[in-house]
Design an enzyme around this catalytic site. Structure first.
Site, PDB file in Angstrom:
ATOM      1  N   ASP A 276       0.846  -1.201   0.000  1.00  0.00           N
ATOM      2  CA  ASP A 276       0.000   0.000   0.000  1.00  0.00           C
ATOM      3  C   ASP A 276       0.880   1.249   0.000  1.00  0.00           C
ATOM      4  OD1 ASP A 276      -1.898   2.038   0.601  1.00  0.00           O
ATOM      5  OD2 ASP A 276      -3.144   0.629   1.719  1.00  0.00           O
TER       6      ASP A 276
ATOM      7  N   HIS B 214      -0.518   4.497   0.040  1.00  0.00           N
ATOM      8  CA  HIS B 214      -1.238   5.675   0.540  1.00  0.00           C
ATOM      9  C   HIS B 214      -0.619   6.152   1.851  1.00  0.00           C
ATOM     10  CE1 HIS B 214      -4.116   3.628  -2.112  1.00  0.00           C
ATOM     11  NE2 HIS B 214      -4.519   4.854  -2.418  1.00  0.00           N
TER      12      HIS B 214
ATOM     13  N   SER C  50      -5.260  -4.273   2.220  1.00  0.00           N
ATOM     14  CA  SER C  50      -4.415  -3.850   3.339  1.00  0.00           C
ATOM     15  C   SER C  50      -5.010  -4.262   4.676  1.00  0.00           C
ATOM     16  CB  SER C  50      -4.212  -2.336   3.321  1.00  0.00           C
ATOM     17  OG  SER C  50      -3.581  -1.966   2.132  1.00  0.00           O
TER      18      SER C  50
HETATM   19 CO1  B1M Z   1      -5.754   5.335  -4.143  1.00  0.00          CO
HETATM   20  N1  B1M Z   1      -7.321   4.259  -3.720  1.00  0.00           N
HETATM   21  N2  B1M Z   1      -5.066   3.907  -5.267  1.00  0.00           N
HETATM   22  N3  B1M Z   1      -4.356   6.572  -4.582  1.00  0.00           N
HETATM   23  N4  B1M Z   1      -6.782   6.671  -3.298  1.00  0.00           N
HETATM   24  C1  B1M Z   1      -8.260   4.798  -2.740  1.00  0.00           C
HETATM   25  C2  B1M Z   1      -7.897   4.318  -1.327  1.00  0.00           C
HETATM   26  C3  B1M Z   1      -9.636   4.222  -3.256  1.00  0.00           C
HETATM   27  C4  B1M Z   1     -10.696   4.035  -2.161  1.00  0.00           C
HETATM   28  C5  B1M Z   1     -10.144   5.129  -4.385  1.00  0.00           C
HETATM   29  C6  B1M Z   1     -11.401   4.602  -5.067  1.00  0.00           C
HETATM   30  O1  B1M Z   1     -11.324   3.749  -5.907  1.00  0.00           O
HETATM   31  N5  B1M Z   1     -12.535   5.083  -4.713  1.00  0.00           N
HETATM   32  C7  B1M Z   1      -9.183   2.865  -3.901  1.00  0.00           C
HETATM   33  C8  B1M Z   1      -9.154   1.646  -2.963  1.00  0.00           C
HETATM   34  C9  B1M Z   1     -10.163   0.614  -3.361  1.00  0.00           C
HETATM   35  C10 B1M Z   1     -10.086  -0.597  -2.539  1.00  0.00           C
HETATM   36  O2  B1M Z   1      -9.090  -1.166  -2.189  1.00  0.00           O
HETATM   37  N6  B1M Z   1     -11.275  -1.021  -2.204  1.00  0.00           N
HETATM   38  C11 B1M Z   1      -7.786   3.217  -4.381  1.00  0.00           C
HETATM   39  C12 B1M Z   1      -7.083   2.515  -5.396  1.00  0.00           C
HETATM   40  C13 B1M Z   1      -7.854   1.432  -6.099  1.00  0.00           C
HETATM   41  C14 B1M Z   1      -5.760   2.805  -5.757  1.00  0.00           C
HETATM   42  C15 B1M Z   1      -4.865   2.076  -6.773  1.00  0.00           C
HETATM   43  C16 B1M Z   1      -4.964   0.546  -6.765  1.00  0.00           C
HETATM   44  C17 B1M Z   1      -5.186   2.657  -8.160  1.00  0.00           C
HETATM   45  C18 B1M Z   1      -4.424   2.025  -9.319  1.00  0.00           C
HETATM   46  O3  B1M Z   1      -3.224   2.057  -9.378  1.00  0.00           O
HETATM   47  N7  B1M Z   1      -5.184   1.456 -10.206  1.00  0.00           N
HETATM   48  C19 B1M Z   1      -3.473   2.560  -6.352  1.00  0.00           C
HETATM   49  C20 B1M Z   1      -2.898   1.659  -5.247  1.00  0.00           C
HETATM   50  C21 B1M Z   1      -1.424   1.676  -5.163  1.00  0.00           C
HETATM   51  C22 B1M Z   1      -0.961   0.899  -3.954  1.00  0.00           C
HETATM   52  O4  B1M Z   1      -1.217   1.311  -2.823  1.00  0.00           O
HETATM   53  N8  B1M Z   1      -0.304  -0.206  -4.174  1.00  0.00           N
HETATM   54  C23 B1M Z   1      -3.797   3.883  -5.790  1.00  0.00           C
HETATM   55  C24 B1M Z   1      -2.906   4.980  -5.800  1.00  0.00           C
HETATM   56  C25 B1M Z   1      -3.215   6.237  -5.305  1.00  0.00           C
HETATM   57  C26 B1M Z   1      -2.322   7.456  -5.501  1.00  0.00           C
HETATM   58  C27 B1M Z   1      -0.831   7.119  -5.458  1.00  0.00           C
HETATM   59  C28 B1M Z   1      -2.657   8.071  -6.850  1.00  0.00           C
HETATM   60  C29 B1M Z   1      -2.845   8.402  -4.350  1.00  0.00           C
HETATM   61  C30 B1M Z   1      -2.061   8.249  -3.023  1.00  0.00           C
HETATM   62  C31 B1M Z   1      -0.981   9.286  -2.843  1.00  0.00           C
HETATM   63  C32 B1M Z   1      -0.381   9.214  -1.461  1.00  0.00           C
HETATM   64  O5  B1M Z   1      -0.974   8.798  -0.486  1.00  0.00           O
HETATM   65  N9  B1M Z   1       0.850   9.639  -1.395  1.00  0.00           N
HETATM   66  C33 B1M Z   1      -4.242   7.845  -4.104  1.00  0.00           C
HETATM   67  C34 B1M Z   1      -5.271   8.556  -3.406  1.00  0.00           C
HETATM   68  C35 B1M Z   1      -4.954  10.000  -3.071  1.00  0.00           C
HETATM   69  C36 B1M Z   1      -6.500   7.953  -3.046  1.00  0.00           C
HETATM   70  C37 B1M Z   1      -7.756   8.617  -2.417  1.00  0.00           C
HETATM   71  C38 B1M Z   1      -8.460   9.380  -3.537  1.00  0.00           C
HETATM   72  C39 B1M Z   1      -7.535   9.561  -1.230  1.00  0.00           C
HETATM   73  C40 B1M Z   1      -6.724   8.981  -0.063  1.00  0.00           C
HETATM   74  C41 B1M Z   1      -6.284  10.091   0.873  1.00  0.00           C
HETATM   75  O6  B1M Z   1      -5.138  10.521   0.858  1.00  0.00           O
HETATM   76  N10 B1M Z   1      -7.217  10.610   1.694  1.00  0.00           N
HETATM   77  C42 B1M Z   1      -8.563   7.347  -1.939  1.00  0.00           C
HETATM   78  C43 B1M Z   1     -10.054   7.548  -1.885  1.00  0.00           C
HETATM   79  C44 B1M Z   1     -10.536   7.959  -0.522  1.00  0.00           C
HETATM   80  O7  B1M Z   1      -9.947   7.621   0.498  1.00  0.00           O
HETATM   81  N11 B1M Z   1     -11.616   8.664  -0.502  1.00  0.00           N
HETATM   82  C45 B1M Z   1      -7.960   6.261  -2.751  1.00  0.00           C
HETATM   83  C46 B1M Z   1      -6.930  11.691   2.626  1.00  0.00           C
HETATM   84  C47 B1M Z   1      -6.346  11.136   3.942  1.00  0.00           C
HETATM   85  C48 B1M Z   1      -6.123  12.265   4.948  1.00  0.00           C
HETATM   86  O8  B1M Z   1      -7.285  10.232   4.465  1.00  0.00           O
HETATM   87  O9  B1M Z   1      -5.664   8.271   4.349  1.00  0.00           O
HETATM   88  O10 B1M Z   1      -8.142   7.913   4.816  1.00  0.00           O
HETATM   89  P1  B1M Z   1      -6.928   8.756   4.946  1.00  0.00           P
HETATM   90  O11 B1M Z   1      -6.616   8.962   6.503  1.00  0.00           O
HETATM   91  C49 B1M Z   1      -7.632   9.293   7.412  1.00  0.00           C
HETATM   92  C50 B1M Z   1      -8.210   8.082   8.147  1.00  0.00           C
HETATM   93  O12 B1M Z   1      -8.318   6.937   7.338  1.00  0.00           O
HETATM   94  C51 B1M Z   1      -7.312   7.928   9.327  1.00  0.00           C
HETATM   95  O13 B1M Z   1      -6.911   9.262   9.643  1.00  0.00           O
HETATM   96  C52 B1M Z   1      -7.005  10.113   8.493  1.00  0.00           C
HETATM   97  C53 B1M Z   1      -7.876  11.312   8.814  1.00  0.00           C
HETATM   98  O14 B1M Z   1      -7.501  11.950   9.969  1.00  0.00           O
HETATM   99  N12 B1M Z   1      -6.092   7.129   9.273  1.00  0.00           N
HETATM  100  C54 B1M Z   1      -5.487   6.721  10.422  1.00  0.00           C
HETATM  101  C55 B1M Z   1      -5.381   6.675   8.243  1.00  0.00           C
HETATM  102  N13 B1M Z   1      -4.325   5.975   8.675  1.00  0.00           N
HETATM  103  C56 B1M Z   1      -4.363   5.989  10.005  1.00  0.00           C
HETATM  104  C57 B1M Z   1      -3.515   5.399  10.953  1.00  0.00           C
HETATM  105  C58 B1M Z   1      -3.823   5.574  12.312  1.00  0.00           C
HETATM  106  C59 B1M Z   1      -4.926   6.328  12.685  1.00  0.00           C
HETATM  107  C60 B1M Z   1      -5.776   6.890  11.760  1.00  0.00           C
HETATM  108  O15 B1M Z   1      -3.086   5.079  13.292  1.00  0.00           O
HETATM  109  C61 B1M Z   1      -1.888   4.423  12.974  1.00  0.00           C
END
Ligand code: B1M
Length: 213
Positions: free
Chosen positions: A98, A100, A151
């Site tokens: 992963d 992200h 993940s």
């Molecule tokens: Co990706 N991606 N992505 N992506 N991406 C998602 C996660 C996805 C839901 C989008 C979608 O299709 N709707 C989907 C997952 C589907 C699934 O598995 N069911 C997805 C996919 C499919 C993919 C790829 C497979 C796409 C591809 O290549 N075909 C690929 C995967 C690569 C890999 O990981 N091997 C991929 C790639 C990417 C980018 C690189 C383009 C980019 C990431 C850039 C980066 O992180 N440096 C990206 C992004 C940006 C997203 C979305 C749009 C946004 C994620 C984000 O940064 N959110 C995402 C859709 C979504 O989440 N709505 C998506 C903002 C961030 C602040 O929130 O990380 O959730 P988040 O953290 C939150 C909470 O979750 C929590 O606290 C935060 C808020 O305070 N939290 C924790 C998180 N970690 C924590 C740990 C803790 C405590 C809290 O304690 C340890």
């Protein structure tokens, strides 16, 4: 557009033009974390939706991620900090497979601002790397982040491997693909120490503080 709509739009369109002045305007109204969890997250959720509908390609989502990172970096100096003494060391990792890391890095900033020493192992971190790093630095807590559905399963494997290695420091888990139920029923039973689910970074801080006390 309102200020809030403009902030969300920078993330959706992946553009930084005008971002900083609007962030500054927002700072007069909101706390930094309210800006991140409010309009910027609204934008990110929209990006996720558009990506899911094949209306955005990976390169465009990367641009959105860059905007989010730039906004967080701009707001970081204004976030609340406590001057409290070191509360302990937290090791953070995005699990194997992963990439992200925006959420994990937000956790790093928030815990770091609130008295924790952070060891950030980065992305795609294998259980072996976590075990090795735990042996070297003996963290008080381990934080795992993961956004992909696979993940969540990887966290189960990681917990099993850590247990086999004799590690039992509390684990905090977070990320979009996880739920409290999955954490309690699938990850926690595989581990000897506590495993706690944090829905967001602030809640992660609350949990860490409870554990540290
Ligand atoms: Co990706 N991606 N992505 N992506 N991406 C998602 C996660 C996805 C839901 C989008 C979608 O299709 N709707 C989907 C997952 C589907 C699934 O598995 N069911 C997805 C996919 C499919 C993919 C790829 C497979 C796409 C591809 O290549 N075909 C690929 C995967 C690569 C890999 O990981 N091997 C991929 C790639 C990417 C980018 C690189 C383009 C980019 C990431 C850039 C980066 O992180 N440096 C990206 C992004 C940006 C997203 C979305 C749009 C946004 C994620 C984000 O940064 N959110 C995402 C859709 C979504 O989440 N709505 C998506 C903002 C961030 C602040 O929130 O990380 O959730 P988040 O953290 C939150 C909470 O979750 C929590 O606290 C935060 C808020 O305070 N939290 C924790 C998180 N970690 C924590 C740990 C803790 C405590 C809290 O304690 C340890």
């Amino acid at each position: 557009l309102t200020l809030e709509e403009r902030l969300a739009r920078y993330v959706v369109e992946g553009t930084k033009e005008g971002l900083v002045p609007d962030l500054e305007e927002a700072r007069n109204k909101y706390k930094p974390l309210e800006i991140i969890n409010g309009p910027l997250m609204t934008g990110m959720d929209e990006v996720g939706r558009l990506f899911n509908d094949n209306q955005l390609i990976v390169a465009e989502v990367l641009q959105s991620a860059e905007v989010m990172k730039a906004a967080v970096a701009h707001l970081e100096p204004y976030m609340e900090k406590t001057e409290s003494a070191a509360k302990g060391t937290v090791m953070l990792a995005t699990v194997k497979g992963d990439v992200h890391d925006i959420g994990k890095n937000l956790v790093e900033i928030i815990l770091g601002n609130n008295g924790y020493d952070i060891i950030n192992l980065g992305i795609k971190v294998t259980p072996e790397q976590i075990i090795q790093a735990c042996r070297e630095s003996k963290p008080d807590m381990i934080g795992l982040s993961g956004l992909l559905v696979k993940s969540a399963q990887q966290m189960v494997t990681t917990a099993q491997d850590l247990k086999e290695a004799g590690i039992d420091a509390p684990i905090l888990v977070g990320g979009a693909a996880l739920t409290r139920k999955f954490t309690d029923t699938r990850i926690a039973p595989q581990y000897d120490g506590l495993v706690l689910y944090a829905k967001d970074a602030m809640y992660g801080l609350d949990l860490a503080n409870k554990l540290a006390n």
